[in-house]
Design an enzyme around this catalytic site. Structure first.
Site, PDB file in Angstrom:
ATOM      1  N   PRO A   1       0.851  -1.207   0.000  1.00 32.10           N
ATOM      2  CA  PRO A   1       0.000   0.000   0.000  1.00 32.10           C
ATOM      3  C   PRO A   1       0.879   1.247   0.000  1.00 32.10           C
ATOM      4  O   PRO A   1       1.376   1.673   1.033  1.00 32.10           O
ATOM      5  CB  PRO A   1      -0.811  -0.135   1.292  1.00 32.10           C
ATOM      6  CG  PRO A   1      -0.058  -1.079   2.155  1.00 32.10           C
ATOM      7  CD  PRO A   1       0.841  -1.911   1.293  1.00 32.10           C
TER       8      PRO A   1
ATOM      9  N   ASP B   1       5.574   2.584   2.634  1.00 29.56           N
ATOM     10  CA  ASP B   1       4.676   1.438   2.821  1.00 29.56           C
ATOM     11  C   ASP B   1       3.787   1.729   4.034  1.00 29.56           C
ATOM     12  O   ASP B   1       4.269   1.784   5.176  1.00 29.56           O
ATOM     13  CB  ASP B   1       5.559   0.195   3.055  1.00 29.56           C
ATOM     14  CG  ASP B   1       4.748  -1.088   3.171  1.00 29.56           C
ATOM     15  OD1 ASP B   1       3.546  -1.012   3.475  1.00 29.56           O
ATOM     16  OD2 ASP B   1       5.342  -2.167   2.964  1.00 29.56           O
ATOM     17  N   HIS B   2       2.501   1.875   3.782  1.00 29.06           N
ATOM     18  CA  HIS B   2       1.588   2.286   4.858  1.00 29.06           C
ATOM     19  C   HIS B   2       1.370   1.184   5.891  1.00 29.06           C
ATOM     20  O   HIS B   2       0.795   1.418   6.946  1.00 29.06           O
ATOM     21  CB  HIS B   2       0.244   2.739   4.257  1.00 29.06           C
ATOM     22  CG  HIS B   2      -0.429   3.830   5.057  1.00 29.06           C
ATOM     23  ND1 HIS B   2      -0.187   4.041   6.396  1.00 29.06           N
ATOM     24  CD2 HIS B   2      -1.328   4.782   4.690  1.00 29.06           C
ATOM     25  CE1 HIS B   2      -0.917   5.051   6.833  1.00 29.06           C
ATOM     26  NE2 HIS B   2      -1.614   5.531   5.809  1.00 29.06           N
ATOM     27  N   ARG B   3       1.834  -0.013   5.613  1.00 28.44           N
ATOM     28  CA  ARG B   3       1.748  -1.062   6.640  1.00 28.44           C
ATOM     29  C   ARG B   3       2.770  -0.804   7.736  1.00 28.44           C
ATOM     30  O   ARG B   3       2.638  -1.296   8.852  1.00 28.44           O
ATOM     31  CB  ARG B   3       2.014  -2.446   6.020  1.00 28.44           C
ATOM     32  CG  ARG B   3       0.959  -2.896   5.029  1.00 28.44           C
ATOM     33  CD  ARG B   3       1.408  -4.130   4.286  1.00 28.44           C
ATOM     34  NE  ARG B   3       2.649  -3.925   3.555  1.00 28.44           N
ATOM     35  CZ  ARG B   3       3.295  -4.877   2.888  1.00 28.44           C
ATOM     36  NH1 ARG B   3       2.803  -6.096   2.868  1.00 28.44           N
ATOM     37  NH2 ARG B   3       4.402  -4.611   2.234  1.00 28.44           N
TER      38      ARG B   3
ATOM     39  N   ILE C   1       4.687   2.481   7.927  1.00 28.58           N
ATOM     40  CA  ILE C   1       4.937   3.904   8.189  1.00 28.58           C
ATOM     41  C   ILE C   1       3.614   4.665   8.140  1.00 28.58           C
ATOM     42  O   ILE C   1       2.727   4.329   7.347  1.00 28.58           O
ATOM     43  CB  ILE C   1       5.921   4.441   7.117  1.00 28.58           C
ATOM     44  CG1 ILE C   1       7.297   3.789   7.334  1.00 28.58           C
ATOM     45  CG2 ILE C   1       6.043   5.951   7.163  1.00 28.58           C
ATOM     46  CD1 ILE C   1       8.169   3.804   6.109  1.00 28.58           C
TER      47      ILE C   1
END
Ligand code: CAO
Length: 461
Positions: free
Chosen positions: A258, A433-435, A437
């Site tokens: 993501p 990476d939104h998982r 950060i």
């Protein structure tokens, strides 16, 4: 005086089980030093293993699909004293045998087990009285060249990151490899992935409607098949090997991570003036420091402050790395590659610039070794020398962030709304990476990075 030597796989970096994708010689062929003998497949490129000496091929010991490593026997080469001057011969060592792809009955004749020849052994005169055949590693790794081959694969398979053996296996079962996600290193599709896919397909009812694909299923339309020639003249150009491999990696990263991209700007007015001054001072060294070298340095300092950006996801764990190997995207005639500057935090900008120049040249010449593209913890993709303002770089998995940079431009800024000044501005685009950060951390990362570029003295604080 003629002698038969055993030619083995040279040091190809930290790799084992590397598939042979092409055998370029057969018994009876004459070869010159540096003529390619076989082609190996690595993660980002293919590698030709060149002949270490001139001679005639007596026997080829590997076949397409065999898996090899450093020291694996490739072939027996009849050389002559005049031909093999300067090549490396170690009479008492016997090479490793390739791991064959074929059924046992078809396997190449086994050689007595013995350790592989040492890398980098020095040349020695051939001595036909020594008994067992001499062993010589094919030219050292510097001679392993990335090439652009394998446009022979089926069109449906071209983007799949899989060995010839797995392709063959998939063809036998009628599996379209482009539908699989590989579980091997760098997304390589393994035989077990093909088996698992077939099992899944056989046990699941076919999806007939969007609802049938379930909550997480993606029910996409098939890729449009268009006969472009109907509309005008066309030309078919096979994708380069690097494009096929990097394309599959980029596709996986784009789909599985993501991504979010934060844009920011850095005031590099003073840094650019310093850079110009520095380059004058070191003019005679032959090294030219570009803005990218400062950015690599600033990235290391910023990563130390924000360790989750210098990390990788491993299931439910975040692997934080206490080393700073910075990759930089390099544009080459065959496609995009990402060489890595090791321990960039321990180097000054001039050393970084020199490393970068050396690696970029190797990349453009297709001579990068696999281990020169491995181990990166963060990547910078600079289009500064080309143009543009902002873009959305794709994260280079298993890293969790990438900094994209475009061309600096002059901009009038005002600190108080009354007076203004011209500022050389560097546009930054950080994808993360939104998982791992959050947006706030990304904004802080960009701010810190930009502040460092505005005043590198801050890296001392
Ligand atoms: N703003 C303005 N000018 C810049 C700049 C920037 N941000 N960055 C570099 N420049 C200038 C340099 O100073 C140099 O100018 P001079 O020739 O006058 O000295 C010129 O642009 C060319 O620089 P360079 O590209 O040779 O050097 P670099 O260190 O900036 O980059 C490398 C090296 C290997 C990264 C680059 O050549 C390259 O391949 N870039 C493309 C990367 C890429 O494709 N990224 C996209 C990946 S996503 O598909």
């Amino acid at each position: 005086m003629s002698e038969t030597i055993a030619v083995t796989v040279p040091d190809i970096g930290d790799f084992s089980d590397v598939p042979v994708i092409e055998v370029l010689v057969k018994p009876g062929d004459s070869v010159k030093p540096e003529d390619p003998l076989i082609t190996l497949e690595s993660n980002k490129s293919t590698m030709d293993v060149p002949a270490p000496a001139a001679g005639t091929v007596e026997e080829v010991k590997v076949r397409v699909g065999d898996k090899v490593a450093k020291g694996t026997l490739i072939l027996m080469l009849a050389t002559s004293a005049s031909q093999d001057a300067g090549t490396e011969v170690k009479a008492e060592q016997k090479p490793q045998q390739a791991e064959p792809s074929a059924a046992p009955a078809e396997k190449a004749e086994a050689l007595p087990a013995a350790p592989p020849p040492a890398a980098g052994a020095t040349p020695a005169a051939a001595d036909s009285d020594r008994g067992p055949p001499a062993s010589v590693q094919a030219a050292p790794t510097a001679g392993v060249r990335a090439t652009d081959v394998d446009a022979r694969t089926d069109q449906g398979f071209v983007n799949a990151h899989a060995s010839p053996l797995v392709r063959k296996f998939a063809r036998e079962l009628g599996v379209d490899l482009s539908r699989l996600t590989g579980s091997g290193p760098k997304g390589r599709i393994l035989e077990q992935d093909v088996r698992a896919y077939v099992k899944r397909e056989l046990t699941q009812p076919p999806a007939t409607s969007p609802a049938a694909t379930g909550v997480g299923g993606i029910d996409l339309l098939p890729w449009p098949k268009v006969d472009f020639a109907k509309f005008g003249p066309v030309e078919i150009k096979p994708l380069s090997r690097i494009k096929k491999i990097s394309g599959a990696n980029l596709h996986r990263n784009w789909v599985m991570i993501p991504h979010v991209t934060n844009h920011d700007e850095a005031d590099i007015t003073e840094l650019e003036a310093f850079r110009v001054k520095l380059n004058k001072e070191i003019e005679k060294s032959g090294v030219k420091v570009s803005m990218l070298a400062f950015m690599i340095k600033a990235a290391c300092t910023t990563l130390k402050k924000f360790p989750e950006f210098n990390a990788s996801l491993d299931g439910d764990n975040l692997v934080l790395k206490n080393f700073y190997h910075i990759g930089f995207a390099a544009d080459t005639p065959n496609g995009l590659v990402v060489p890595v500057i090791r321990d960039a935090d321990k180097k000054g900008v001039v050393e970084i610039a020199k490393d970068m120049g050396d690696l970029a040249k190797l990349a453009r010449d297709g001579k990068l070794k696999p281990d020169q593209m491995q181990g990166g913890t963060f990547t910078i993709s600079s289009l500064g020398g080309i143009g543009g303002t902002y873009f959305t770089p794709i994260i280079n998995a298993p890293e969790v962030a990438i900094m994209g940079v475009c061309k600096s431009f002059w901009k009038q800024v005002s600190a108080d709304g009354k007076t203004s000044a011209w500022q050389l501005t560097l546009p930054l685009s950080l994808s993360w990476d939104h998982r791992v950060i959050d947006g706030a951390a990304a904004a802080r990362f960009n701010g810190h990075f930009a502040n460092l570029l505005a005043d590198m003295r801050r890296s001392l604080v």
